[in-house]
Design a protein around this motif. Structure first.
Motif, PDB file in Angstrom:
ATOM      1  N   ASP A  67       0.848  -1.181   0.000  1.00 45.86           N
ATOM      2  CA  ASP A  67       0.000   0.000   0.000  1.00 45.86           C
ATOM      3  C   ASP A  67       0.893   1.244   0.000  1.00 45.86           C
ATOM      4  N   PRO A  68       0.859   2.070  -1.067  1.00 44.34           N
ATOM      5  CA  PRO A  68       1.779   3.211  -1.153  1.00 44.34           C
ATOM      6  C   PRO A  68       1.588   4.206  -0.012  1.00 44.34           C
ATOM      7  N   VAL A  69       2.712   4.676   0.536  1.00 41.99           N
ATOM      8  CA  VAL A  69       2.701   5.714   1.569  1.00 41.99           C
ATOM      9  C   VAL A  69       2.693   7.069   0.870  1.00 41.99           C
ATOM     10  N   ASN A  70       1.632   7.845   1.099  1.00 42.09           N
ATOM     11  CA  ASN A  70       1.527   9.165   0.482  1.00 42.09           C
ATOM     12  C   ASN A  70       2.003  10.292   1.390  1.00 42.09           C
ATOM     13  N   CYS A  71       1.885  10.098   2.715  1.00 40.04           N
ATOM     14  CA  CYS A  71       2.215  11.162   3.668  1.00 40.04           C
ATOM     15  C   CYS A  71       2.226  10.567   5.073  1.00 40.04           C
ATOM     16  N   PHE A  72       2.789  11.291   6.016  1.00 41.43           N
ATOM     17  CA  PHE A  72       2.694  10.881   7.424  1.00 41.43           C
ATOM     18  C   PHE A  72       2.944  12.086   8.315  1.00 41.43           C
ATOM     19  N   VAL A  73       2.610  11.924   9.597  1.00 44.63           N
ATOM     20  CA  VAL A  73       2.893  12.952  10.590  1.00 44.63           C
ATOM     21  C   VAL A  73       3.294  12.255  11.886  1.00 44.63           C
ATOM     22  N   LEU A  74       4.254  12.831  12.589  1.00 44.27           N
ATOM     23  CA  LEU A  74       4.733  12.257  13.847  1.00 44.27           C
ATOM     24  C   LEU A  74       3.830  12.666  14.997  1.00 44.27           C
ATOM     25  N   GLY A  75       3.686  11.767  15.986  1.00 39.12           N
ATOM     26  CA  GLY A  75       2.891  12.035  17.169  1.00 39.12           C
ATOM     27  C   GLY A  75       3.534  11.414  18.396  1.00 39.12           C
ATOM     28  N   ARG A  76       2.793  11.411  19.510  1.00 36.89           N
ATOM     29  CA  ARG A  76       3.283  10.857  20.775  1.00 36.89           C
ATOM     30  C   ARG A  76       2.466   9.632  21.140  1.00 36.89           C
ATOM     31  N   HIS A  77       3.158   8.603  21.626  1.00 39.93           N
ATOM     32  CA  HIS A  77       2.497   7.369  22.048  1.00 39.93           C
ATOM     33  C   HIS A  77       3.433   6.647  23.012  1.00 39.93           C
ATOM     34  N   GLU A  78       2.889   6.194  24.125  1.00 42.97           N
ATOM     35  CA  GLU A  78       3.734   5.512  25.106  1.00 42.97           C
ATOM     36  C   GLU A  78       4.324   4.239  24.530  1.00 42.97           C
ATOM     37  N   SER A  79       5.593   3.994  24.855  1.00 43.48           N
ATOM     38  CA  SER A  79       6.256   2.766  24.414  1.00 43.48           C
ATOM     39  C   SER A  79       7.169   2.269  25.517  1.00 43.48           C
ATOM     40  N   THR A  80       7.507   0.991  25.424  1.00 47.34           N
ATOM     41  CA  THR A  80       8.406   0.406  26.415  1.00 47.34           C
ATOM     42  C   THR A  80       9.845   0.809  26.165  1.00 47.34           C
ATOM     43  N   GLY A  81      10.096   1.294  24.943  1.00 45.94           N
ATOM     44  CA  GLY A  81      11.450   1.730  24.626  1.00 45.94           C
ATOM     45  C   GLY A  81      12.429   0.593  24.427  1.00 45.94           C
ATOM     46  N   SER A  82      11.931  -0.529  23.954  1.00 45.78           N
ATOM     47  CA  SER A  82      12.804  -1.691  23.734  1.00 45.78           C
ATOM     48  C   SER A  82      13.577  -1.505  22.435  1.00 45.78           C
ATOM     49  N   LYS A  83      14.755  -0.918  22.511  1.00 40.00           N
ATOM     50  CA  LYS A  83      15.543  -0.591  21.345  1.00 40.00           C
ATOM     51  C   LYS A  83      16.164  -1.840  20.729  1.00 40.00           C
ATOM     52  N   LEU A  84      16.186  -1.855  19.417  1.00 42.22           N
ATOM     53  CA  LEU A  84      16.798  -2.961  18.687  1.00 42.22           C
ATOM     54  C   LEU A  84      18.276  -2.723  18.425  1.00 42.22           C
ATOM     55  N   SER A  85      18.708  -1.464  18.591  1.00 44.19           N
ATOM     56  CA  SER A  85      20.077  -1.117  18.250  1.00 44.19           C
ATOM     57  C   SER A  85      20.533   0.082  19.072  1.00 44.19           C
ATOM     58  N   GLU A  86      21.839   0.165  19.299  1.00 41.46           N
ATOM     59  CA  GLU A  86      22.399   1.338  19.969  1.00 41.46           C
ATOM     60  C   GLU A  86      22.316   2.581  19.097  1.00 41.46           C
ATOM     61  N   LEU A  87      21.968   2.387  17.841  1.00 39.67           N
ATOM     62  CA  LEU A  87      21.846   3.512  16.922  1.00 39.67           C
ATOM     63  C   LEU A  87      20.505   4.224  17.045  1.00 39.67           C
ATOM     64  N   GLU A  88      19.620   3.718  17.895  1.00 39.98           N
ATOM     65  CA  GLU A  88      18.336   4.386  18.122  1.00 39.98           C
ATOM     66  C   GLU A  88      18.487   5.446  19.204  1.00 39.98           C
ATOM     67  N   ILE A  89      18.228   6.689  18.822  1.00 37.19           N
ATOM     68  CA  ILE A  89      18.366   7.823  19.730  1.00 37.19           C
ATOM     69  C   ILE A  89      17.039   8.574  19.769  1.00 37.19           C
TER      70      ILE A  89
END
Length: 410
Positions: free
Chosen positions: A238-260
């Motif tokens: 399904d083609p992505v036409n647009c997006f917008v960032l928002g806030r949502h609670e997460s556990t913060g389980s990072k897959l990589s040290e490159l996630e900042i």
């Protein structure tokens, strides 16, 4: 701030919507009369239906010290404060707002624009793939980077430091540049048109890119690597036409040290299927939150607190309550063109003001009272005839429109 939680909405249509065009030098005509350089002059105004180009009214407005009106005394043109005007005709009032500045970049055909957070610089992309750094304070070009991309530069983002800019071209390359012209990094992964870019956190070290290939890639700038890729579970392509960032609670389980600074962030993605799907960035997953109404593709999207505002390929504008997960307002603009640009300009309680571009010569500010369901619209005027909007940049009180030229509104 009070958030509406309607269980119903009213569907508003502008069946009689008109397109207004005004001579782009009309303010010069008015100024010549007001300053005594001329005793009389005139400019033209045209009004036509969205249904038929042949159904057009055309008037010459005579300007004298006594006022402005046409020969038949059918219409009036009134001057207000802060570059605002009114056209009165057939018992209807059209609110107009003119620009306060134009930026001349000679014969460059502009395709994208962004502005630094300190309002010092414009970064401009052209259809020839050239990158231009323009100093707004001195009105000078500081840097030109020819052949930054192969032909069109479609997206530009400046980092919070105001020292680095990201460019995207139709060549499917994502590039990082210093403002002095040096190429810092080139990145590439998605195989179809890249339609949107979003910088994460206060530094932008991580960012996401959406593509017509259906993917939303999360990148790390330092290594130029894709850390994770999101796709709709029900339709990977399904083609992505647009997006917008928002806030949502997460556990913060990072897959990589490159996630900042990726925790507690989400993205609302507008797909060509007409679905708006939420993805939890911090937890790397698609959530149950989805907004869907009708079959038209989502063409633009923005967010204000707990409200999503979305534009569609059939000219519809919709407002969604994120908490209640329901639509609370729907408005029909020109159905022959998509709402390709949509920006939330202001929000106060139940009133939201948005900028929309809905086809040639249709750049509007819509002030929507979600409680009374009243919409007041203002035409942004003063650009070239039959203009098309390629990009919009917002900074403080400025609205910077990239058509074939750069026009700045308040």
């Amino acid at each position: 701030m009070r958030i509406l939680n309607f269980n119903h909405y009213n569907y508003h249509e502008l069946n009689a919507m008109n397109l207004l065009t005004i001579q782009d030098s009309f303010e010069e005509v008015i100024s010549d009369i007001q300053n005594g350089r001329l005793e009389q002059d005139k400019f033209w105004v045209a009004r036509r239906s969205i249904e038929s180009e042949e159904n057009q009214d055309f008037w010459y407005i005579n300007v004298t010290k006594q006022g402005m009106k046409d020969d038949a005394n059918k219409i009036k043109f009134l001057c207000g404060k802060d570059k605002k005007y009114q056209l009165q005709v057939d018992g209807k009032i059209y609110n107009l707002q003119s620009f306060y500045r134009k930026v001349n970049l000679a014969n460059n055909r502009i395709s994208s624009v962004t502005v630094s957070s300190d309002s010092e610089r414009l970064i401009v992309g052209t259809k020839k793939g050239e990158l231009i750094i323009y100093n707004l304070r001195t009105d000078t070009v500081e840097q030109k980077i020819p052949e930054a991309h192969f032909e069109d530069i479609t997206i530009l983002k400046i980092f919070p430091s105001n020292k680095v800019v990201m460019s995207v071209g139709i060549d499917l390359k994502i590039k990082l540049w210093g403002l002095t012209g040096e190429l810092v990094r080139t990145m590439s992964n998605q195989v179809k048109e890249i339609t949107d870019i979003g910088l994460l956190g206060k530094t932008g070290r991580n960012f996401i890119s959406g593509s017509k290939d259906g993917s939303i890639d999360m990148w790390e700038c330092g290594q130029g690597q894709v850390i994770y890729s999101f796709k709709r579970i029900q339709n990977n392509n399904d083609p992505v036409n647009c997006f917008v960032l928002g806030r949502h609670e997460s556990t913060g389980s990072k897959l990589s040290e490159l996630e900042i600074e990726t925790e507690n962030q989400c993205v609302y993605v507008g797909f060509d299927s007409g679905i708006i799907q939420q993805f939890n960035i911090g937890d790397h997953c698609q959530t149950r939150v989805r907004f869907e109404d009708g079959n038209a593709g989502v063409s633009s999207i923005d967010i204000s607190e707990k409200l999503l505002v979305s534009g569609y390929n059939n000219g519809q504008l919709k407002v969604w309550d994120i908490i209640g997960e329901n639509m609370i307002f729907k408005y029909q603009l020109n159905p022959h063109f998509p709402i390709s640009t949509l920006k939330v300009l202001h929000r106060q309680d139940d009133t939201i003001t948005v900028l929309v571009y809905n086809g040639p010569e249709t750049l509007l500010k819509l002030r929507i009272d979600l409680k009374s369901e009243v919409v007041n619209q203002t035409y942004l005027i003063g650009m070239e005839e039959n203009f098309s909007v390629h990009d919009v940049a917002l900074n403080k009180d400025n609205i910077i429109i990239a058509s074939d030229q750069l026009t700045v509104y308040k």
